[in-house]
Design a protein around this motif. Structure first.
Motif, PDB file in Angstrom:
ATOM      1  N   MET B   1      22.378 -28.725 -36.858  1.00 43.26           N
ATOM      2  CA  MET B   1      22.454 -27.711 -35.805  1.00 43.26           C
ATOM      3  C   MET B   1      22.566 -26.314 -36.394  1.00 43.26           C
ATOM      4  O   MET B   1      23.259 -26.080 -37.365  1.00 43.26           O
ATOM      5  CB  MET B   1      23.708 -27.955 -34.965  1.00 43.26           C
ATOM      6  CG  MET B   1      23.607 -29.094 -33.995  1.00 43.26           C
ATOM      7  SD  MET B   1      22.317 -28.872 -32.801  1.00 43.26           S
ATOM      8  CE  MET B   1      22.983 -27.517 -31.837  1.00 43.26           C
ATOM      9  N   ALA B   2      21.887 -25.399 -35.751  1.00 41.19           N
ATOM     10  CA  ALA B   2      22.053 -24.012 -36.138  1.00 41.19           C
ATOM     11  C   ALA B   2      23.494 -23.627 -35.820  1.00 41.19           C
ATOM     12  O   ALA B   2      24.081 -24.155 -34.893  1.00 41.19           O
ATOM     13  CB  ALA B   2      21.117 -23.146 -35.327  1.00 41.19           C
ATOM     14  N   GLN B   4      24.847 -20.179 -35.851  1.00 43.56           N
ATOM     15  CA  GLN B   4      25.206 -18.784 -35.628  1.00 43.56           C
ATOM     16  C   GLN B   4      24.514 -18.204 -34.411  1.00 43.56           C
ATOM     17  O   GLN B   4      24.332 -17.005 -34.302  1.00 43.56           O
ATOM     18  CB  GLN B   4      24.775 -17.962 -36.851  1.00 43.56           C
ATOM     19  CG  GLN B   4      25.595 -18.247 -38.087  1.00 43.56           C
ATOM     20  CD  GLN B   4      27.002 -17.731 -37.944  1.00 43.56           C
ATOM     21  OE1 GLN B   4      27.216 -16.623 -37.475  1.00 43.56           O
ATOM     22  NE2 GLN B   4      27.972 -18.532 -38.310  1.00 43.56           N
ATOM     23  N   THR B   5      24.099 -19.046 -33.489  1.00 43.12           N
ATOM     24  CA  THR B   5      23.167 -18.518 -32.514  1.00 43.12           C
ATOM     25  C   THR B   5      23.785 -18.113 -31.201  1.00 43.12           C
ATOM     26  O   THR B   5      24.938 -18.387 -30.918  1.00 43.12           O
ATOM     27  CB  THR B   5      22.087 -19.553 -32.229  1.00 43.12           C
ATOM     28  OG1 THR B   5      22.689 -20.560 -31.455  1.00 43.12           O
ATOM     29  CG2 THR B   5      21.564 -20.136 -33.487  1.00 43.12           C
ATOM     30  N   LEU B   6      22.962 -17.472 -30.391  1.00 40.97           N
ATOM     31  CA  LEU B   6      23.385 -17.006 -29.082  1.00 40.97           C
ATOM     32  C   LEU B   6      23.605 -18.191 -28.166  1.00 40.97           C
ATOM     33  O   LEU B   6      24.637 -18.365 -27.553  1.00 40.97           O
ATOM     34  CB  LEU B   6      22.302 -16.123 -28.489  1.00 40.97           C
ATOM     35  CG  LEU B   6      22.002 -14.848 -29.251  1.00 40.97           C
ATOM     36  CD1 LEU B   6      20.903 -14.099 -28.550  1.00 40.97           C
ATOM     37  CD2 LEU B   6      23.243 -13.989 -29.342  1.00 40.97           C
ATOM     38  N   GLN B   7      22.532 -18.995 -28.042  1.00 44.53           N
ATOM     39  CA  GLN B   7      22.556 -20.115 -27.123  1.00 44.53           C
ATOM     40  C   GLN B   7      23.294 -21.267 -27.768  1.00 44.53           C
ATOM     41  O   GLN B   7      24.073 -21.945 -27.150  1.00 44.53           O
ATOM     42  CB  GLN B   7      21.129 -20.613 -26.915  1.00 44.53           C
ATOM     43  CG  GLN B   7      20.421 -20.138 -25.708  1.00 44.53           C
ATOM     44  CD  GLN B   7      20.897 -20.737 -24.428  1.00 44.53           C
ATOM     45  OE1 GLN B   7      22.082 -20.897 -24.163  1.00 44.53           O
ATOM     46  NE2 GLN B   7      19.990 -21.038 -23.573  1.00 44.53           N
ATOM     47  N   SER B   8      22.938 -21.487 -29.030  1.00 46.68           N
ATOM     48  CA  SER B   8      23.288 -22.723 -29.681  1.00 46.68           C
ATOM     49  C   SER B   8      24.718 -22.711 -30.154  1.00 46.68           C
ATOM     50  O   SER B   8      25.374 -21.709 -30.035  1.00 46.68           O
ATOM     51  CB  SER B   8      22.383 -22.906 -30.857  1.00 46.68           C
ATOM     52  OG  SER B   8      21.130 -22.425 -30.533  1.00 46.68           O
ATOM     53  N   GLN B  17      38.260 -24.242 -41.937  1.00 48.87           N
ATOM     54  CA  GLN B  17      39.062 -24.985 -40.974  1.00 48.87           C
ATOM     55  C   GLN B  17      39.552 -26.321 -41.539  1.00 48.87           C
ATOM     56  O   GLN B  17      40.598 -26.804 -41.166  1.00 48.87           O
ATOM     57  CB  GLN B  17      38.259 -25.222 -39.695  1.00 48.87           C
ATOM     58  CG  GLN B  17      38.386 -24.052 -38.734  1.00 48.87           C
ATOM     59  CD  GLN B  17      37.471 -24.200 -37.543  1.00 48.87           C
ATOM     60  OE1 GLN B  17      36.329 -24.632 -37.679  1.00 48.87           O
ATOM     61  NE2 GLN B  17      37.963 -23.843 -36.387  1.00 48.87           N
ATOM     62  N   ARG B  28      46.063 -23.502 -32.993  1.00 49.88           N
ATOM     63  CA  ARG B  28      44.742 -23.083 -32.504  1.00 49.88           C
ATOM     64  C   ARG B  28      44.333 -23.848 -31.249  1.00 49.88           C
ATOM     65  O   ARG B  28      43.731 -23.293 -30.345  1.00 49.88           O
ATOM     66  CB  ARG B  28      43.690 -23.308 -33.600  1.00 49.88           C
ATOM     67  CG  ARG B  28      43.845 -22.324 -34.720  1.00 49.88           C
ATOM     68  CD  ARG B  28      42.562 -22.171 -35.506  1.00 49.88           C
ATOM     69  NE  ARG B  28      42.743 -21.141 -36.512  1.00 49.88           N
ATOM     70  CZ  ARG B  28      41.776 -20.634 -37.231  1.00 49.88           C
ATOM     71  NH1 ARG B  28      40.543 -21.065 -37.074  1.00 49.88           N
ATOM     72  NH2 ARG B  28      42.007 -19.697 -38.120  1.00 49.88           N
ATOM     73  N   TYR B  35      43.536 -20.364 -23.374  1.00 52.07           N
ATOM     74  CA  TYR B  35      42.404 -19.509 -23.034  1.00 52.07           C
ATOM     75  C   TYR B  35      41.495 -20.208 -22.026  1.00 52.07           C
ATOM     76  O   TYR B  35      41.061 -19.624 -21.033  1.00 52.07           O
ATOM     77  CB  TYR B  35      41.618 -19.145 -24.303  1.00 52.07           C
ATOM     78  CG  TYR B  35      40.469 -18.204 -24.026  1.00 52.07           C
ATOM     79  CD1 TYR B  35      40.698 -16.846 -23.792  1.00 52.07           C
ATOM     80  CD2 TYR B  35      39.155 -18.670 -23.981  1.00 52.07           C
ATOM     81  CE1 TYR B  35      39.651 -15.985 -23.518  1.00 52.07           C
ATOM     82  CE2 TYR B  35      38.100 -17.811 -23.703  1.00 52.07           C
ATOM     83  CZ  TYR B  35      38.353 -16.470 -23.478  1.00 52.07           C
ATOM     84  OH  TYR B  35      37.315 -15.620 -23.199  1.00 52.07           O
ATOM     85  N   ARG B  49      30.594 -21.312 -27.973  1.00 49.10           N
ATOM     86  CA  ARG B  49      31.466 -21.290 -29.143  1.00 49.10           C
ATOM     87  C   ARG B  49      32.940 -21.207 -28.787  1.00 49.10           C
ATOM     88  O   ARG B  49      33.798 -21.168 -29.666  1.00 49.10           O
ATOM     89  CB  ARG B  49      31.060 -20.138 -30.062  1.00 49.10           C
ATOM     90  CG  ARG B  49      29.637 -20.315 -30.568  1.00 49.10           C
ATOM     91  CD  ARG B  49      29.231 -19.210 -31.502  1.00 49.10           C
ATOM     92  NE  ARG B  49      29.936 -19.283 -32.768  1.00 49.10           N
ATOM     93  CZ  ARG B  49      30.064 -18.247 -33.598  1.00 49.10           C
ATOM     94  NH1 ARG B  49      29.572 -17.092 -33.279  1.00 49.10           N
ATOM     95  NH2 ARG B  49      30.708 -18.396 -34.731  1.00 49.10           N
ATOM     96  N   ASP B  50      33.261 -21.162 -27.488  1.00 53.88           N
ATOM     97  CA  ASP B  50      34.661 -21.179 -27.072  1.00 53.88           C
ATOM     98  C   ASP B  50      35.267 -22.556 -27.317  1.00 53.88           C
ATOM     99  O   ASP B  50      34.571 -23.568 -27.272  1.00 53.88           O
ATOM    100  CB  ASP B  50      34.782 -20.873 -25.572  1.00 53.88           C
ATOM    101  CG  ASP B  50      34.436 -19.434 -25.248  1.00 53.88           C
ATOM    102  OD1 ASP B  50      34.580 -18.573 -26.134  1.00 53.88           O
ATOM    103  OD2 ASP B  50      33.995 -19.187 -24.107  1.00 53.88           O
ATOM    104  N   GLU B 113      22.058 -28.787 -25.735  1.00 55.79           N
ATOM    105  CA  GLU B 113      22.145 -28.677 -27.198  1.00 55.79           C
ATOM    106  C   GLU B 113      23.275 -27.761 -27.641  1.00 55.79           C
ATOM    107  O   GLU B 113      23.825 -27.934 -28.722  1.00 55.79           O
ATOM    108  CB  GLU B 113      20.828 -28.134 -27.756  1.00 55.79           C
ATOM    109  CG  GLU B 113      19.779 -29.193 -27.948  1.00 55.79           C
ATOM    110  CD  GLU B 113      18.605 -28.682 -28.761  1.00 55.79           C
ATOM    111  OE1 GLU B 113      18.058 -27.625 -28.392  1.00 55.79           O
ATOM    112  OE2 GLU B 113      18.248 -29.326 -29.761  1.00 55.79           O
ATOM    113  N   ARG B 119      18.399 -32.172 -29.459  1.00 62.66           N
ATOM    114  CA  ARG B 119      17.525 -32.644 -28.382  1.00 62.66           C
ATOM    115  C   ARG B 119      16.899 -34.000 -28.710  1.00 62.66           C
ATOM    116  O   ARG B 119      16.802 -34.875 -27.843  1.00 62.66           O
ATOM    117  CB  ARG B 119      16.429 -31.610 -28.133  1.00 62.66           C
ATOM    118  CG  ARG B 119      15.559 -31.960 -26.949  1.00 62.66           C
ATOM    119  CD  ARG B 119      14.521 -30.899 -26.705  1.00 62.66           C
ATOM    120  NE  ARG B 119      13.452 -30.935 -27.689  1.00 62.66           N
ATOM    121  CZ  ARG B 119      12.481 -30.013 -27.790  1.00 62.66           C
ATOM    122  NH1 ARG B 119      12.490 -28.976 -26.989  1.00 62.66           N
ATOM    123  NH2 ARG B 119      11.544 -30.124 -28.696  1.00 62.66           N
TER     124      ARG B 119
END
Lengths: 101, 343
Positions: B1-2, B4-8, B17, B28, B35, B49-50, B113, B119
């Motif tokens: 998996m990518a 650093q992405t916006l969607q992903s 970690q 954490r 949160y 990413r939350d 995804e 996918r």
């Protein structure tokens, strides 16, 4: 444009798609897709995100190439504007009622 | 998996970690939960990413991937009629609609995804018969009038279900739904128009339209899922702001809309027990055969085997295309790299 390495199992990499809806507006993130290279990513983006004239221009960016801020650092990273409401016009109330100001 | 992405991305835990102490990890998680709870209380949105509770992630992954599978399998009953559409105009419309369904599937796979499953793995689960999809697509489309009934009732039910999902608490799902809903309204209108033309045609055509409505009515109502008292996951999904209305609420709202529209069609709904409840001011439908629903869902519907077989076949037929495209991309990348070295 460089093409990112395919992921394990010959899966096509993910691309993020940005679409300019009309001239004069900036490209806005529309979604993502899988494609083997940039040319195919553009074609797929056209078919997937502009089937109804939603765009006049498309950018595709390998998802791996995007750096983003750390989601766990929400507060700290964006702290600096807080308490600086003098950066907004609404901070200055004495001029209320004065025309053209 | 990518990663650093916006969607992903929820991504794997980073190296740092792994080295965290148990106390730090617990802290954490507590922060994350706090949160998350605040986001739910504020009716705000969770992004990929939350931090999110594992059960929330699992529920969404199941729901969104099943939704994606439904769009993909949903192409089949209609694709079946593309080559037999009664006019070039209807053929073009049907092709556009089926292409939309493919698009909807892809938006939804993208959203799923971001929860951490590739996918290809989801598609494999579908082809292996491990994943579920909407039971409605396991019914056959017998006549041209079924294209009308599917558009009007099946897409109509889908819209009634999907509009509240535009406000789902998981950002990527809500955004995918906004896009889907915008496109879906043409689907319902073109179906309604097919039925309207048939019902104003010859007596045989009108009868064909009525029979299609009779066939799709109950399965369309069952698309909203089991009755509330038999829907164990609904309560949690509502607490998580994924689901906004209960199955029965949405179903009754849909029946009310159908009752008005069916008059314009000059057809009838095959439900002698349908009634307007004066107290609640809501339409109520007659009993549905839930045993049939569970049978179809369990894989024993009229077309389950055929649908999966067709999906596997299409996937296999596309193998050479995927391989050729990947080879071509690799070759171009290599050429580009050589050029850069030479320069």
């Amino acid at each position: 444009m460089t093409t990112p390495e395919p992921h394990a199992g010959n899966v096509w990499p993910i691309w993020e798609v940005f679409v300019r809806s009309s001239r004069g507006l900036s490209h806005v993130h529309a979604g993502s897709l899988h494609a083997p290279d940039a040319a195919m990513a553009l074609r797929n983006a056209r078919d997937l995100y502009t089937r109804r004239n939603e765009g006049v221009s498309i950018w595709v960016v390998p998802a791996d190439a995007i750096a983003s801020s750390d989601p766990d650092a929400k507060g700290a990273f964006f702290e600096s504007p807080q308490g600086k409401d003098y950066r907004h016009a609404t901070y200055y109330t004495k001029s209320e009622g004065v025309k053209h100001l | 998996m990518a990663s650093q992405t916006l969607q992903s991305v929820p991504g794997e835990p980073t190296a740092a970690q792994h080295e965290l102490s148990l106390e730090e990890l617990a802290r954490r998680e507590a922060d994350g939960q706090a949160y998350f709870d605040k986001v739910m209380a504020d009716d705000s949105r969770i992004e990929p990413r939350d931090w999110m509770p594992p059960a929330y992630r699992k529920t969404l992954l199941r729901q969104i991937s099943q939704h994606a599978h439904s769009e993909i399998i949903g192409m089949q009953p209609e694709a079946n009629w593309i080559s037999r559409a009664p006019s070039l105009k209807r053929k073009a419309i049907l092709m556009a609609k089926v292409q939309d369904e493919a698009g909807h599937g892809l938006y939804l796979y993208s959203a799923a995804e971001t929860l951490g499953q590739p996918r290809d793995a989801m598609m494999q689960d579908l082809m292996d018969g491990k994943a579920k999809y909407s039971s409605i697509f396991n019914y056959p489309a017998r006549t041209w009038a079924d294209m009308g009934a599917i558009g009007w009732m099946v897409d109509g039910a889908a819209i009634a279900n999907q509009v509240p999902l535009c406000r789902a608490s998981f950002g990527p799902y809500g955004r995918a739904m906004v896009r889907v809903c915008k496109e879906e309204s043409f689907h319902q209108r073109q179906g309604f128009e097919i039925l309207l033309e048939l019902s104003h045609g010859t007596p045989e055509q009108k009868q064909m339209a009525q029979e299609a409505v009779n066939r799709w009515y109950a399965p369309a109502l069952m698309m909203f899922g089991p009755p509330d008292d038999d829907s164990p996951n609904s309560k949690q999904s509502m607490a998580w702001n994924i689901k906004r209305f209960s199955n029965d609420e949405l179903r009754n709202r849909f029946v009310g809309m159908m009752m008005e529209q069916v008059r314009v069609l000059e057809l009838t709904l095959p439900d002698k027990d349908i009634r307007f409840n004066e107290e609640t001011k809501k339409w109520e439908h007659g009993p549905l055969d839930w045993a049939e629903f569970h049978e179809v869902l369990a894989g024993r519907g009229p077309c389950n085997a055929q649908r999966l077989e067709r999906r596997r076949e299409a996937h296999d037929d596309g193998t050479w295309v995927r391989e050729a495209a990947a080879q071509y991309a690799a070759k171009q990348a290599k050429k580009q790299a050589e050029k850069e070295v030479a320069a």
